[in-house]
Scaffold this motif. Structure first.
Motif, PDB file in Angstrom:
ATOM      1  N   THR A 137      36.092  18.732  14.700  1.00  0.00           N
ATOM      2  CA  THR A 137      35.475  18.545  13.387  1.00  0.00           C
ATOM      3  C   THR A 137      34.650  19.737  12.939  1.00  0.00           C
ATOM      4  O   THR A 137      34.200  19.786  11.793  1.00  0.00           O
ATOM      5  N   ARG A 243      33.257  11.016  11.687  1.00  0.00           N
ATOM      6  CA  ARG A 243      33.271  10.499  13.056  1.00  0.00           C
ATOM      7  C   ARG A 243      32.853  11.591  14.015  1.00  0.00           C
ATOM      8  O   ARG A 243      33.498  12.630  14.115  1.00  0.00           O
ATOM      9  N   SER A 245      32.401  13.482  17.486  1.00  0.00           N
ATOM     10  CA  SER A 245      33.309  13.612  18.616  1.00  0.00           C
ATOM     11  C   SER A 245      32.761  12.894  19.840  1.00  0.00           C
ATOM     12  O   SER A 245      31.558  12.642  19.965  1.00  0.00           O
ATOM     13  N   LEU A 246      33.665  12.571  20.765  1.00  0.00           N
ATOM     14  CA  LEU A 246      33.259  11.935  22.012  1.00  0.00           C
ATOM     15  C   LEU A 246      32.344  12.853  22.805  1.00  0.00           C
ATOM     16  O   LEU A 246      31.415  12.387  23.486  1.00  0.00           O
ATOM     17  N   HIS A 247      32.587  14.166  22.725  1.00  0.00           N
ATOM     18  CA  HIS A 247      31.737  15.131  23.418  1.00  0.00           C
ATOM     19  C   HIS A 247      30.276  14.951  23.022  1.00  0.00           C
ATOM     20  O   HIS A 247      29.391  14.808  23.881  1.00  0.00           O
ATOM     21  N   LYS A 249      28.826  12.437  21.532  1.00  0.00           N
ATOM     22  CA  LYS A 249      28.305  11.114  21.862  1.00  0.00           C
ATOM     23  C   LYS A 249      27.878  11.053  23.326  1.00  0.00           C
ATOM     24  O   LYS A 249      26.824  10.493  23.652  1.00  0.00           O
ATOM     25  N   SER A 346      35.586   3.009  35.246  1.00  0.00           N
ATOM     26  CA  SER A 346      36.893   2.536  34.777  1.00  0.00           C
ATOM     27  C   SER A 346      37.702   1.954  35.924  1.00  0.00           C
ATOM     28  O   SER A 346      38.383   0.923  35.774  1.00  0.00           O
ATOM     29  N   SER A 355      37.947   5.668  30.011  1.00  0.00           N
ATOM     30  CA  SER A 355      37.646   5.454  28.596  1.00  0.00           C
ATOM     31  C   SER A 355      36.153   5.318  28.381  1.00  0.00           C
ATOM     32  O   SER A 355      35.412   4.891  29.270  1.00  0.00           O
ATOM     33  N   LYS A 358      35.725   3.558  23.115  1.00  0.00           N
ATOM     34  CA  LYS A 358      37.053   3.377  22.524  1.00  0.00           C
ATOM     35  C   LYS A 358      37.848   4.676  22.431  1.00  0.00           C
ATOM     36  O   LYS A 358      38.678   4.858  21.540  1.00  0.00           O
ATOM     37  N   ARG A 359      37.578   5.599  23.372  1.00  0.00           N
ATOM     38  CA  ARG A 359      38.346   6.836  23.453  1.00  0.00           C
ATOM     39  C   ARG A 359      38.708   7.082  24.922  1.00  0.00           C
ATOM     40  O   ARG A 359      37.914   6.809  25.817  1.00  0.00           O
ATOM     41  N   THR A 360      39.920   7.605  25.154  1.00  0.00           N
ATOM     42  CA  THR A 360      40.388   7.912  26.499  1.00  0.00           C
ATOM     43  C   THR A 360      40.235   9.404  26.776  1.00  0.00           C
ATOM     44  O   THR A 360      40.662  10.231  25.972  1.00  0.00           O
ATOM     45  N   VAL A 361      39.624   9.714  27.909  1.00  0.00           N
ATOM     46  CA  VAL A 361      39.422  11.109  28.301  1.00  0.00           C
ATOM     47  C   VAL A 361      40.664  11.590  29.061  1.00  0.00           C
ATOM     48  O   VAL A 361      41.127  10.898  29.978  1.00  0.00           O
TER      49      VAL A 361
END
Length: 469
Positions: A137, A243, A245-247, A249, A346, A355, A358-361
């Protein structure tokens, strides 16, 4: 010799130099830039006499190299008292090394090129935007500019607050000087202080401690996360969706978790020890500071020699974890430590993939994180062994050397008063740890990796299992 022959020879030499330059990978350029800056800093500390106050003599070559490495790698370990040994010019020299080292020499060069109207090279873009896939992003072309704006902006805010607090006590000149130095040092997570006792004298100054903590945390979040937070705020104001990023978060969740849990445990461990005699509010603020400063900041508000063994070991664990990727902090990084934990969680829940939110690494990322932890642990353990053997001290000094080695590798700067007493070999081991901890093990591993020639393409050997546990 004819003129055209001279011109041809000159063109050949230029082409050879250009070809050699282009053969340098981004990783080697990054490592070389830090090494060059350390060398320049060490030469200045060794041979410039007016960097020193009064009758103090210039540092020897090993101590000059150690101090320059500590400044460039924003560590904060010292062999002499920064407050009394260096003149104003010496402190400014250290401050320059801290600022350039904190930002990263490549980022600094990129900004200078952009300021002069030029365009960063592909090599520089490869270094500054290597995380494009993880944080898609972000506009990476504008990130370098924002790095400088974030840095100067937060350092200015910290400077103004500290100056307002310190000028009435130390006077306008000394107060402004102390405020400027500590604002840069705190944001860059350097840990250098112009006070001989670092932050100990400010145990009952809550605003000073809170300001320093704020700079440390913001500097340790990483510029990628700061950029996403900035973009998120802009999107909310414009009522647009965004949104994160997972990073980012994971960085924010881990930062909050480590700070709050460390706060609780330090309060429990030191409430009746180094924090005794303070009011309840002061105890809570100082316990929080003890939780924040191991995030590779290195300012100490207590004497760690007097702290309990539990508090020292907790500090070692927090130092080893460090801050976020792409920040001024060192350590293994919070995301690196979080991923194996998420993997274990997990597996406990019976999930075949890792995960979070709600995201898979990707499995490859998990494997890199595990490998990095193993490499970091092996490196620090080996260096602790070397220091213990070289110093030849009694067994009760083991905690000191372990504390010092982790502090060096994770560019923290906290110490149990061990650094000045190390021998030349021990200091050189710390120099190696500081350098590797600052540039990062992935960068070093990538620079040393030689691609093997595989004429038949990718392949793997026959699979065979191994019993574990």
């Amino acid at each position: 010799m004819y003129k055209w022959e001279l011109d041809s020879a000159a063109r050949t030499r230029k082409a050879s130099v250009r070809d050699a330059w282009e053969q340098i990978t981004p990783e080697w350029l990054f490592l070389g830039s830090f090494a060059a800056l350390i060398l320049i800093g060490a030469l200045g500390l060794r041979f410039v006499p007016f960097f020193y106050a009064g009758e103090n003599r210039p540092l020897g070559i090993v101590d000059a190299l150690f101090t320059a490495t500590s400044a460039v790698c924003v560590t904060g370990l010292i062999v002499v008292d920064t407050a009394t040994y260096f003149s104003i010019w010496g402190k400014l020299w250290l401050l320059l090394l801290i600022q350039v080292g904190g930002l990263g020499i490549i980022t600094f060069t990129t900004v200078l090129i952009a300021a002069m109207g030029g365009r960063p090279s592909l090599r520089q873009e490869a270094i500054t935007s290597g995380t494009r896939e993880a944080v898609p992003t972000i506009d990476y072309r504008g990130l370098t500019r924002h790095v400088i704006l974030f840095t100067l902006g937060f350092e200015l805010i910290g400077f103004l607050v500290l100056a307002a607090l310190w000028v009435p006590r130390f006077g306008p000149i000394r107060g402004v000087g102390h405020a400027a130095f500590h604002s840069v040092s705190a944001f860059c997570n350097a840990g250098f202080s112009t006070f001989s006792d670092s932050m100990v004298r400010f145990q009952t100054w809550p605003l000073t401690l809170v300001t320093i903590m704020g700079l440390i945390v913001v500097g340790g979040l990483g510029f990628l996360t700061l950029e996403e937070m900035y973009t998120f705020v802009k999107a909310r104001r414009a009522r647009r969706g965004f949104r994160m990023s997972l990073h980012s978060k994971i960085v924010l969740v881990m930062t909050a978790l480590l700070v709050l849990s460390g706060w609780l445990f330090f309060a429990l461990l030191e409430w009746g020890n180094t924090l005794s005699g303070m009011s309840t509010g002061a105890k809570l603020i100082n316990a929080l500071f003890m939780s924040v400063t191991p995030r590779t900041a290195g300012f100490n508000n207590i004497n760690y020699v007097q702290a309990t063994v539990g508090a020292n070991f907790l500090t070692i664990l927090l130092m080893f974890i460090g801050g976020a990727p792409g920040s001024t902090a060192g350590g293994l990084k919070v995301t690196t430590v979080a991923l194996p934990g998420l993997l274990a969680w997990s597996r406990i829940r019976g999930q075949g993939v890792t995960s979070f939110l709600k995201r898979t690494v990707p499995e490859e990322t998990i494997q890199r994180a595990v490998g990095l932890i193993v490499l970091g642990f092996a490196l620090v353990t080996g260096c602790i062994l070397l220091v213990v053997i070289s110093e030849g001290s009694s067994p009760d000094r083991f905690l000191d050397y372990m504390f010092e080695s982790v502090s060096a590798f994770d560019t923290v700067g906290l110490s149990r008063d061990t650094t000045p007493g190390l021998g030349a070999f021990g200091k050189l081991v710390m120099v190696v740890l500081m350098f590797l901890g600052r540039v990062g093990l992935p960068t070093v591993a990538s620079a040393l990796t030689v691609a093997a020639y595989r004429p038949l393409g990718e392949f793997r050997y026959a699979q065979e299992d191994v019993v574990i546990g």
